[in-house]
Design a protein around this motif. Structure first.
Motif, PDB file in Angstrom:
ATOM      1  N   MET A   1     -10.657  -8.608  50.007  1.00 13.75           N
ATOM      2  CA  MET A   1      -9.835  -7.468  49.644  1.00 13.75           C
ATOM      3  C   MET A   1      -8.472  -7.541  50.312  1.00 13.75           C
ATOM      4  O   MET A   1      -7.633  -6.721  50.051  1.00 13.75           O
ATOM      5  N   LEU A   2      -8.283  -8.513  51.138  1.00 12.33           N
ATOM      6  CA  LEU A   2      -6.988  -8.641  51.805  1.00 12.33           C
ATOM      7  C   LEU A   2      -5.884  -8.795  50.781  1.00 12.33           C
ATOM      8  O   LEU A   2      -6.066  -9.357  49.713  1.00 12.33           O
ATOM      9  N   ASN A   3      -4.744  -8.293  51.139  1.00  9.50           N
ATOM     10  CA  ASN A   3      -3.547  -8.383  50.306  1.00  9.50           C
ATOM     11  C   ASN A   3      -3.644  -7.604  48.999  1.00  9.50           C
ATOM     12  O   ASN A   3      -2.873  -7.859  48.083  1.00  9.50           O
ATOM     13  N   SER A   4      -4.582  -6.699  48.872  1.00  6.71           N
ATOM     14  CA  SER A   4      -4.635  -5.866  47.673  1.00  6.71           C
ATOM     15  C   SER A   4      -3.849  -4.591  47.921  1.00  6.71           C
ATOM     16  O   SER A   4      -3.930  -3.986  48.980  1.00  6.71           O
ATOM     17  N   ARG A   5      -3.066  -4.231  46.928  1.00 10.52           N
ATOM     18  CA  ARG A   5      -2.224  -3.030  47.017  1.00 10.52           C
ATOM     19  C   ARG A   5      -2.917  -1.916  46.251  1.00 10.52           C
ATOM     20  O   ARG A   5      -3.153  -2.036  45.052  1.00 10.52           O
ATOM     21  N   ILE A   6      -3.205  -0.822  46.932  1.00 11.79           N
ATOM     22  CA  ILE A   6      -3.958   0.278  46.332  1.00 11.79           C
ATOM     23  C   ILE A   6      -3.113   1.547  46.332  1.00 11.79           C
ATOM     24  O   ILE A   6      -2.533   1.924  47.351  1.00 11.79           O
ATOM     25  N   LEU A   7      -3.069   2.178  45.160  1.00  8.90           N
ATOM     26  CA  LEU A   7      -2.446   3.495  45.034  1.00  8.90           C
ATOM     27  C   LEU A   7      -3.551   4.523  45.196  1.00  8.90           C
ATOM     28  O   LEU A   7      -4.563   4.464  44.493  1.00  8.90           O
ATOM     29  N   LEU A   8      -3.358   5.439  46.108  1.00  7.00           N
ATOM     30  CA  LEU A   8      -4.336   6.492  46.385  1.00  7.00           C
ATOM     31  C   LEU A   8      -3.830   7.795  45.778  1.00  7.00           C
ATOM     32  O   LEU A   8      -2.749   8.264  46.125  1.00  7.00           O
ATOM     33  N   VAL A   9      -4.613   8.355  44.865  1.00  7.24           N
ATOM     34  CA  VAL A   9      -4.263   9.614  44.206  1.00  7.24           C
ATOM     35  C   VAL A   9      -5.319  10.640  44.621  1.00  7.24           C
ATOM     36  O   VAL A   9      -6.457  10.599  44.159  1.00  7.24           O
ATOM     37  N   GLU A  10      -4.933  11.531  45.520  1.00  8.13           N
ATOM     38  CA  GLU A  10      -5.869  12.503  46.103  1.00  8.13           C
ATOM     39  C   GLU A  10      -5.076  13.708  46.575  1.00  8.13           C
ATOM     40  O   GLU A  10      -4.091  13.544  47.294  1.00  8.13           O
ATOM     41  N   ASP A  11      -5.504  14.917  46.172  1.00  5.11           N
ATOM     42  CA  ASP A  11      -4.748  16.106  46.565  1.00  5.11           C
ATOM     43  C   ASP A  11      -5.258  16.783  47.833  1.00  5.11           C
ATOM     44  O   ASP A  11      -4.644  17.724  48.314  1.00  5.11           O
ATOM     45  N   ASP A  12      -6.331  16.294  48.406  1.00 10.98           N
ATOM     46  CA  ASP A  12      -6.838  16.821  49.666  1.00 10.98           C
ATOM     47  C   ASP A  12      -6.366  15.892  50.780  1.00 10.98           C
ATOM     48  O   ASP A  12      -6.812  14.741  50.877  1.00 10.98           O
ATOM     49  N   ALA A  13      -5.454  16.387  51.612  1.00 12.20           N
ATOM     50  CA  ALA A  13      -4.833  15.546  52.638  1.00 12.20           C
ATOM     51  C   ALA A  13      -5.848  14.971  53.617  1.00 12.20           C
ATOM     52  O   ALA A  13      -5.708  13.813  54.045  1.00 12.20           O
ATOM     53  N   ILE A  14      -6.857  15.723  53.977  1.00 10.40           N
ATOM     54  CA  ILE A  14      -7.853  15.233  54.931  1.00 10.40           C
ATOM     55  C   ILE A  14      -8.639  14.072  54.326  1.00 10.40           C
ATOM     56  O   ILE A  14      -8.847  13.041  54.973  1.00 10.40           O
ATOM     57  N   ILE A  15      -9.057  14.218  53.076  1.00 13.72           N
ATOM     58  CA  ILE A  15      -9.766  13.131  52.393  1.00 13.72           C
ATOM     59  C   ILE A  15      -8.851  11.915  52.254  1.00 13.72           C
ATOM     60  O   ILE A  15      -9.255  10.784  52.511  1.00 13.72           O
ATOM     61  N   ALA A  16      -7.602  12.158  51.862  1.00 12.53           N
ATOM     62  CA  ALA A  16      -6.652  11.064  51.673  1.00 12.53           C
ATOM     63  C   ALA A  16      -6.425  10.293  52.973  1.00 12.53           C
ATOM     64  O   ALA A  16      -6.413   9.057  52.972  1.00 12.53           O
ATOM     65  N   MET A  17      -6.258  10.998  54.078  1.00 10.96           N
ATOM     66  CA  MET A  17      -6.025  10.321  55.362  1.00 10.96           C
ATOM     67  C   MET A  17      -7.246   9.494  55.764  1.00 10.96           C
ATOM     68  O   MET A  17      -7.105   8.380  56.271  1.00 10.96           O
ATOM     69  N   GLY A  18      -8.433  10.052  55.539  1.00 12.09           N
ATOM     70  CA  GLY A  18      -9.655   9.310  55.855  1.00 12.09           C
ATOM     71  C   GLY A  18      -9.788   8.057  55.007  1.00 12.09           C
ATOM     72  O   GLY A  18     -10.133   6.978  55.523  1.00 12.09           O
ATOM     73  N   ASP A  50      -2.576  -3.090  42.582  1.00  9.12           N
ATOM     74  CA  ASP A  50      -3.708  -3.914  42.161  1.00  9.12           C
ATOM     75  C   ASP A  50      -4.890  -3.055  41.725  1.00  9.12           C
ATOM     76  O   ASP A  50      -5.714  -3.490  40.917  1.00  9.12           O
ATOM     77  N   LEU A  51      -4.980  -1.844  42.277  1.00 12.73           N
ATOM     78  CA  LEU A  51      -6.104  -0.945  41.994  1.00 12.73           C
ATOM     79  C   LEU A  51      -5.664   0.476  42.304  1.00 12.73           C
ATOM     80  O   LEU A  51      -4.802   0.686  43.159  1.00 12.73           O
ATOM     81  N   ILE A  52      -6.293   1.435  41.613  1.00 17.40           N
ATOM     82  CA  ILE A  52      -5.992   2.848  41.856  1.00 17.40           C
ATOM     83  C   ILE A  52      -7.289   3.580  42.190  1.00 17.40           C
ATOM     84  O   ILE A  52      -8.282   3.464  41.455  1.00 17.40           O
ATOM     85  N   LEU A  53      -7.272   4.320  43.287  1.00 19.30           N
ATOM     86  CA  LEU A  53      -8.345   5.273  43.593  1.00 19.30           C
ATOM     87  C   LEU A  53      -7.840   6.614  43.089  1.00 19.30           C
ATOM     88  O   LEU A  53      -6.845   7.138  43.593  1.00 19.30           O
ATOM     89  N   MET A  54      -8.505   7.158  42.066  1.00 22.72           N
ATOM     90  CA  MET A  54      -8.000   8.306  41.323  1.00 22.72           C
ATOM     91  C   MET A  54      -8.937   9.505  41.438  1.00 22.72           C
ATOM     92  O   MET A  54     -10.035   9.511  40.863  1.00 22.72           O
ATOM     93  N   ASP A  55      -8.490  10.522  42.161  1.00 23.90           N
ATOM     94  CA  ASP A  55      -9.211  11.797  42.171  1.00 23.90           C
ATOM     95  C   ASP A  55      -9.010  12.420  40.794  1.00 23.90           C
ATOM     96  O   ASP A  55      -7.891  12.456  40.279  1.00 23.90           O
ATOM     97  N   ILE A  56     -10.066  12.876  40.183  1.00 25.24           N
ATOM     98  CA  ILE A  56      -9.951  13.458  38.840  1.00 25.24           C
ATOM     99  C   ILE A  56      -9.242  14.802  38.882  1.00 25.24           C
ATOM    100  O   ILE A  56      -8.404  15.099  38.037  1.00 25.24           O
ATOM    101  N   GLY A  57      -9.537  15.627  39.869  1.00 26.35           N
ATOM    102  CA  GLY A  57      -8.985  16.979  39.915  1.00 26.35           C
ATOM    103  C   GLY A  57      -7.750  17.095  40.771  1.00 26.35           C
ATOM    104  O   GLY A  57      -7.739  17.842  41.743  1.00 26.35           O
ATOM    105  N   VAL A  58      -6.699  16.351  40.435  1.00 24.05           N
ATOM    106  CA  VAL A  58      -5.470  16.397  41.229  1.00 24.05           C
ATOM    107  C   VAL A  58      -4.592  17.577  40.826  1.00 24.05           C
ATOM    108  O   VAL A  58      -4.806  18.205  39.789  1.00 24.05           O
ATOM    109  N   LYS A  59      -3.577  17.837  41.633  1.00 26.01           N
ATOM    110  CA  LYS A  59      -2.627  18.911  41.361  1.00 26.01           C
ATOM    111  C   LYS A  59      -1.746  18.553  40.169  1.00 26.01           C
ATOM    112  O   LYS A  59      -1.614  17.395  39.806  1.00 26.01           O
ATOM    113  N   GLY A  60      -1.109  19.565  39.632  1.00 24.27           N
ATOM    114  CA  GLY A  60      -0.117  19.336  38.589  1.00 24.27           C
ATOM    115  C   GLY A  60      -0.617  19.664  37.197  1.00 24.27           C
ATOM    116  O   GLY A  60      -1.718  20.178  37.010  1.00 24.27           O
TER     117      GLY A  60
END
Length: 128
Positions: A1-18, A50-60
């Motif tokens: 998994m080294l060198n993989s670029r991940i976009l994190l989509v999460e509206d809960d800051a505590i979950i996102a930081m973890g 390279d990959l997206i972690l996508m929370d389904i229930g995001v803001k907006g």
């Protein structure tokens, strides 16, 4: 998994930081963390991760499922994360192309396995 670029989509800051901390400990580069569907669309086209972690229930105005519809032309693997369990949402999600759907709270070992598998599969497809 080294060198993989991940976009994190999460509206809960505590979950996102973890998640960000865990991803970094696995050698992943979290290229950005966003909390709304609109930001997710914009950042996906800008960063092409390279990959997206996508929370389904995001803001907006748009949810994570609509984001995946809008970015589908990029063929980036998506792992949905959700705390919801309603059947309509699951049916809607299954109309999109995604690699996995994980329920919150996230089991980190399963997440790590899914990320590794999605990235390996994507690399194989790109070689063809």
């Amino acid at each position: 998994m080294l060198n993989s670029r991940i976009l994190l989509v999460e509206d809960d800051a505590i979950i996102a930081m973890g998640l960000e901390s865990k991803l970094k400990s696995w050698g992943c580069d979290v290229c950005n963390w966003v909390s709304s569907g609109e930001e997710a669309v914009n950042e996906t086209f800008r960063l092409k991760p390279d990959l997206i972690l996508m929370d389904i229930g995001v803001k907006g105005e748009i949810d994570g499922i609509e984001v995946v519809h809008r970015i589908s032309s990029l063929n980036i693997p998506v792992i949905y994360l959700t705390g919801r369990n309603d059947k309509e949402m699951l049916k809607k999600a299954h109309k999109t192309v995604f690699y996995a759907l994980l329920k919150k709270p996230i089991n980190h070992e399963i997440l790590k396995h899914k990320i590794r598998s999605a990235l390996e599969e994507q690399r194989k497809l790109e070689k063809k």
